[in-house]
Motif scaffolding. Structure first.
Motif: not given
Length: 299
Positions: A212-223
């Motif tokens: 879940n933390a990794g997903l949040a980091a990926v979402d931030k990376l995309q943004d």
């Protein structure tokens, strides 16, 4: 006191007139031959100054045009690389979500993790894209890569890569064609401790909180990538508009220069005909006025 006009004075006056007429005729012929009304500064001093000004303006516009073209090429290369990374991060997110469902076997989880690590390597390759031998996302760094190929750590700088695109002073006449690699990728690409490698490790371990933390980091990376890409798009739009404006200004300058220095062929042809007839008439009249001398009879 009476003024006595001698034969010699009449001859000199007549010859001077013939020379003047011949010079005009030769000048018109030269204009028709060269296609230029200005062949030397003495032809029109004021026009020569204007021509020099227009030529200087064209030289400056040509340099601005080259800078705009270079800037567009660099920014479009950056945009292409960012588009590739955006697609890759979307694929990483898809694999992370599949792993989070918890329906896959341990082998499948390892496959997800392996693919994410492979994607990290692909993102690192895109982040180290180059243009004309310089890293796109490394600012003004002299190094070949914006990110260390071994560790994934950012090794460039965030200094602007400026191009002069107009004669306006300061920032109004310049544009930054560099892209902040740290703003786009952050620490996501760092090997081992970066967000993507952490996500891969969490998937292998079946750590839901870590995923879940990794997903949040990926979402931030995309943004972050999309935000940087939007900035690039804005700059591309500005350069495209300036490219069109620069072309119109160059066309206007060339037209103005042509009006100053190019020959008006229709007018020059008419002048040549008139001047030729006038010169022939002057020659005929001079032959009657200039009387033979004693030496002519002796010869």
């Amino acid at each position: 006191m009476s003024l006595r006009i001698t034969q010699n004075s009449m001859n000199r006056t007549q010859l001077a007139g013939l020379n003047t007429s011949l010079n005009r005729l030769q000048q018109t012929q030269e204009q028709l031959t060269t296609g230029k009304r200005l062949n030397r500064p003495s032809d029109d001093p004021v026009g020569t100054v204007s021509a020099l000004r227009f030529r200087s303006e064209q030289s400056q516009l040509a340099q601005f045009g080259a800078n705009i073209t270079d800037g567009l090429s660099r920014l479009q290369a950056s945009d292409d690389a960012l588009s590739q990374t955006s697609n890759m991060t979307q694929r990483i997110r898809t694999q992370a979500l599949a792993a989070l469902n918890g329906t896959g076997s341990q082998t499948q989880m390892k496959a997800y993790a392996a693919e994410i690590r492979e994607m990290r390597a692909g993102l690192l390759q895109q982040a180290n894209s180059q243009y004309a031998g310089q890293p796109l996302f490394g600012g003004t760094t002299p190094k070949d890569n914006a990110f260390d190929p071994a560790t994934g750590a950012f090794q460039g700088n965030n200094l602007p890569v400026l191009r002069q695109i107009t004669d306006s002073p300061g920032d109004a006449g310049q544009i930054n064609v560099g892209v902040n690699g740290q703003a786009a990728f952050g620490n996501a690409l760092v090997k081992g401790t970066g967000d993507l490698d952490k996500l891969a490790a969490a998937i292998e371990a079946g750590d839901s909180a870590g995923i879940n933390a990794g997903l949040a980091a990926v979402d931030k990376l995309q943004d972050d990538i999309l935000n940087v890409q939007a900035t690039v798009g804005t700059r591309v739009g500005r350069l495209v508009s300036l490219e069109a404006l620069n072309g119109r200004q160059d066309d206007a300058s060339r037209i103005a220069l042509s009006k100053v220095e190019d020959t008006d062929f229709l007018k020059a042809a008419m002048d040549l005909s008139i001047q030729s007839n006038a010169y022939q008439a002057a020659l005929s009249a001079s032959a009657k006025i200039i009387q033979p001398s004693l030496m002519d009879f002796i010869r």
